[in-house]
Motif scaffolding. Structure first.
Motif, mmCIF file in Angstrom:
data_model
loop_
_atom_site.group_PDB
_atom_site.id
_atom_site.type_symbol
_atom_site.label_atom_id
_atom_site.label_comp_id
_atom_site.label_asym_id
_atom_site.label_seq_id
_atom_site.Cartn_x
_atom_site.Cartn_y
_atom_site.Cartn_z
ATOM 1 N N LYS A 158 0.821 -1.215 0.000
ATOM 2 C CA LYS A 158 0.000 0.000 0.000
ATOM 3 C C LYS A 158 0.853 1.264 0.000
ATOM 4 N N SER A 159 2.073 1.170 0.532
ATOM 5 C CA SER A 159 2.938 2.351 0.595
ATOM 6 C C SER A 159 3.641 2.640 -0.723
ATOM 7 N N SER A 160 3.586 1.677 -1.665
ATOM 8 C CA SER A 160 4.273 1.844 -2.953
ATOM 9 C C SER A 160 3.341 1.489 -4.098
ATOM 10 N N PRO A 161 2.342 2.306 -4.360
ATOM 11 C CA PRO A 161 1.373 2.010 -5.435
ATOM 12 C C PRO A 161 2.062 1.811 -6.783
ATOM 13 N N GLY A 162 1.658 0.760 -7.489
ATOM 14 C CA GLY A 162 2.186 0.500 -8.825
ATOM 15 C C GLY A 162 3.512 -0.235 -8.863
ATOM 16 N N ARG A 163 4.113 -0.499 -7.712
ATOM 17 C CA ARG A 163 5.421 -1.150 -7.688
ATOM 18 C C ARG A 163 5.336 -2.670 -7.764
ATOM 19 N N PHE A 164 4.288 -3.254 -7.208
ATOM 20 C CA PHE A 164 4.257 -4.700 -7.020
ATOM 21 C C PHE A 164 3.507 -5.431 -8.134
ATOM 22 N N ASN A 165 4.133 -6.497 -8.618
ATOM 23 C CA ASN A 165 3.527 -7.404 -9.599
ATOM 24 C C ASN A 165 3.390 -8.782 -8.969
ATOM 25 N N TYR A 166 2.372 -9.508 -9.378
ATOM 26 C CA TYR A 166 2.271 -10.898 -8.907
ATOM 27 C C TYR A 166 2.204 -11.842 -10.099
ATOM 28 N N ALA A 167 2.812 -12.997 -9.930
ATOM 29 C CA ALA A 167 2.837 -14.012 -10.981
ATOM 30 C C ALA A 167 1.666 -14.972 -10.819
ATOM 31 N N SER A 168 1.244 -15.530 -11.935
ATOM 32 C CA SER A 168 0.281 -16.630 -11.887
ATOM 33 C C SER A 168 0.675 -17.659 -12.932
ATOM 34 N N GLN A 169 0.086 -18.837 -12.816
ATOM 35 C CA GLN A 169 0.355 -19.911 -13.775
ATOM 36 C C GLN A 169 -0.465 -19.749 -15.043
ATOM 37 N N GLY A 170 -1.165 -18.641 -15.149
ATOM 38 C CA GLY A 170 -1.984 -18.370 -16.324
ATOM 39 C C GLY A 170 -3.329 -17.811 -15.915
ATOM 40 N N VAL A 171 -3.974 -17.162 -16.836
ATOM 41 C CA VAL A 171 -5.308 -16.617 -16.575
ATOM 42 C C VAL A 171 -6.255 -17.751 -16.200
ATOM 43 N N GLY A 172 -6.935 -17.601 -15.092
ATOM 44 C CA GLY A 172 -7.871 -18.623 -14.638
ATOM 45 C C GLY A 172 -7.270 -19.630 -13.698
ATOM 46 N N SER A 173 -5.947 -19.610 -13.519
ATOM 47 C CA SER A 173 -5.314 -20.531 -12.572
ATOM 48 C C SER A 173 -5.669 -20.111 -11.161
ATOM 49 N N LEU A 174 -5.465 -21.011 -10.208
ATOM 50 C CA LEU A 174 -5.798 -20.675 -8.838
ATOM 51 C C LEU A 174 -4.862 -19.603 -8.297
ATOM 52 N N LYS A 210 -6.164 -9.750 -2.842
ATOM 53 C CA LYS A 210 -6.205 -8.298 -3.063
ATOM 54 C C LYS A 210 -7.522 -7.713 -2.561
ATOM 55 N N GLN A 211 -8.601 -8.413 -2.845
ATOM 56 C CA GLN A 211 -9.922 -7.937 -2.453
ATOM 57 C C GLN A 211 -10.051 -7.870 -0.931
ATOM 58 N N GLN A 212 -9.514 -8.872 -0.240
ATOM 59 C CA GLN A 212 -9.649 -8.929 1.213
ATOM 60 C C GLN A 212 -8.717 -7.960 1.935
ATOM 61 N N THR A 213 -7.567 -7.654 1.333
ATOM 62 C CA THR A 213 -6.570 -6.827 2.018
ATOM 63 C C THR A 213 -6.451 -5.409 1.474
ATOM 64 N N GLY A 214 -6.938 -5.178 0.261
ATOM 65 C CA GLY A 214 -6.786 -3.873 -0.369
ATOM 66 C C GLY A 214 -5.394 -3.627 -0.906
ATOM 67 N N ALA A 215 -4.604 -4.699 -1.037
ATOM 68 C CA ALA A 215 -3.235 -4.590 -1.550
ATOM 69 C C ALA A 215 -3.257 -4.683 -3.073
ATOM 70 N N ALA A 216 -3.020 -3.574 -3.753
ATOM 71 C CA ALA A 216 -3.093 -3.521 -5.210
ATOM 72 C C ALA A 216 -1.804 -4.056 -5.839
ATOM 73 N N MET A 217 -1.948 -5.054 -6.705
ATOM 74 C CA MET A 217 -0.798 -5.631 -7.420
ATOM 75 C C MET A 217 -1.213 -5.916 -8.857
ATOM 76 N N PHE A 218 -0.260 -5.819 -9.755
ATOM 77 C CA PHE A 218 -0.535 -6.031 -11.180
ATOM 78 C C PHE A 218 -0.315 -7.503 -11.534
ATOM 79 N N HIS A 219 -1.229 -8.057 -12.312
ATOM 80 C CA HIS A 219 -1.185 -9.475 -12.682
ATOM 81 C C HIS A 219 -0.260 -9.721 -13.868
ATOM 82 N N VAL A 220 0.683 -10.665 -13.703
ATOM 83 C CA VAL A 220 1.566 -11.086 -14.790
ATOM 84 C C VAL A 220 1.378 -12.595 -14.985
#
Length: 319
Positions: free
Chosen positions: A143-159, A168-178
């Motif tokens: 939250k202190s560094s908006p736009g800095r954090f990215n998160y990885a996934s195994q693909g769109v729709g993966s768990l 993100k929804q529960q914590t309000g921590a904004a991260m960009f999906h890669v």
């Protein structure tokens, strides 16, 4: 007319019985919707050998990754329903994709359950460059560094995608999906620090956490993971409502004769009860757990409804 109908029914029943009696008489194929490595492929390879022993015929693993799992799912959905081509289904694809994509080339009804194979918690893993040592500190750092954090996934729709969006929804921590094609490619970028966060199953990150190349902030299960005993659960870390369980199960194309399904289910159960199978799963950081067709069918129905609500509430799309 009634005689013809009765004859047809008897003929179908006889076909099913004969199919089971003769089954299997050649090699079976386990089709994996992910590349080698990671939970789904590992689960397939754990069960393949003891399943071959139980059935008395070879069982091979085929990786058909891509399209967020849809390539493999469509392939098996269109396969001959004779029990020789089985889908190694990943929970997020099976119950997530139908809620993310309006026009899938397959539907859950295209498959009949054979049996649950493995179940796994997930690990909230971060690159060591992140200063946080727990969930509370991590959320504050994001939250202190908006736009800095990215998160990885195994693909769109993966768990790892759906689960992180819920985080993100529960914590309000904004991260960009890669998104990546599988855990192997994702973990390389996380290790390099190109992506900072990866919520995924233990097989992908356990070794890196144990050697200090990654930090594990929490495991998403009610109990601590036996291979990561020093890592707290999300409840212990102050996020009790956030739990994330992945599963892998075998499905056959719809229309596969019930006697064949019954024989496959019994063989999978026998394979998973072998001490060597249990130990191999534990060493990989996952749990070998069997559920029969009826229980697995109920699991799918329940989770389809859950993810429908969750995806809608979070506004998650197949971006």
């Amino acid at each position: 007319m009634q005689k013809l109908l009765a004859a047809a029914l008897l003929s179908g029943a006889a076909f099913g019985a004969n199919a089971a009696e003769d089954f299997p008489n050649r090699t079976l194929s386990l089709v994996v919707p992910n590349p080698p490595g990671g939970l789904v492929d590992t689960s397939a390879r754990i069960v393949a050998e003891p399943l071959a022993a139980a059935l008395g015929k070879p069982v091979v693993v085929e990786n058909k990754d891509g399209g967020s799992g849809n390539i493999a799912y469509q392939y098996v959905a269109r396969a001959k329903p004779d029990g020789y081509t089985l889908l190694v289904s990943y929970s997020a694809y099976h119950v997530g994709n139908p809620n993310l994509t309006a026009k899938l080339p397959w539907a859950p009804k295209d498959f009949v359950p054979v049996g649950l194979v493995t179940v796994s918690s997930n690990v909230i893993a971060v690159h060591p460059s992140i200063k946080a040592t727990n969930i509370t500190e991590f959320v504050a750092e994001v939250k202190s560094s908006p736009g800095r954090f990215n998160y990885a996934s195994q693909g769109v729709g993966s768990l790892s995608h759906l689960g992180t969006e819920v985080f993100k929804q529960q914590t309000g921590a904004a991260m960009f999906h890669v998104p990546y094609r599988g855990s192997g490619a994702a973990i390389q970028d996380v290790l390099a620090g190109n992506v900072q966060v990866f919520i995924t199953t233990p097989p992908s990150v356990m070794g890196h956490v144990q050697t200090g190349k990654l930090k594990a902030l929490a495991v998403t299960s009610p109990k601590r993971h036996p291979m990561l005993p020093d890592v707290p659960t999300t409840a212990e870390a102050g996020l009790p409502e956030y739990q994330l369980e992945s599963w892998v199960a075998l499905f056959a194309p719809a229309g596969t004769p019930q006697p064949v399904i019954d024989k496959l289910a019994a063989s999978v159960e026998a394979a998973l009860k072998q001490p060597a199978t249990v130990q191999r799963a534990q060493a990989a950081g996952i749990e070998a757990r069997f559920e029969g067709p009826e229980a697995l069918n109920q699991r799918v129905a329940t989770e389809l409804a859950y993810w429908q609500r969750t995806v809608a509430a979070a506004g998650i799309t197949a971006d």
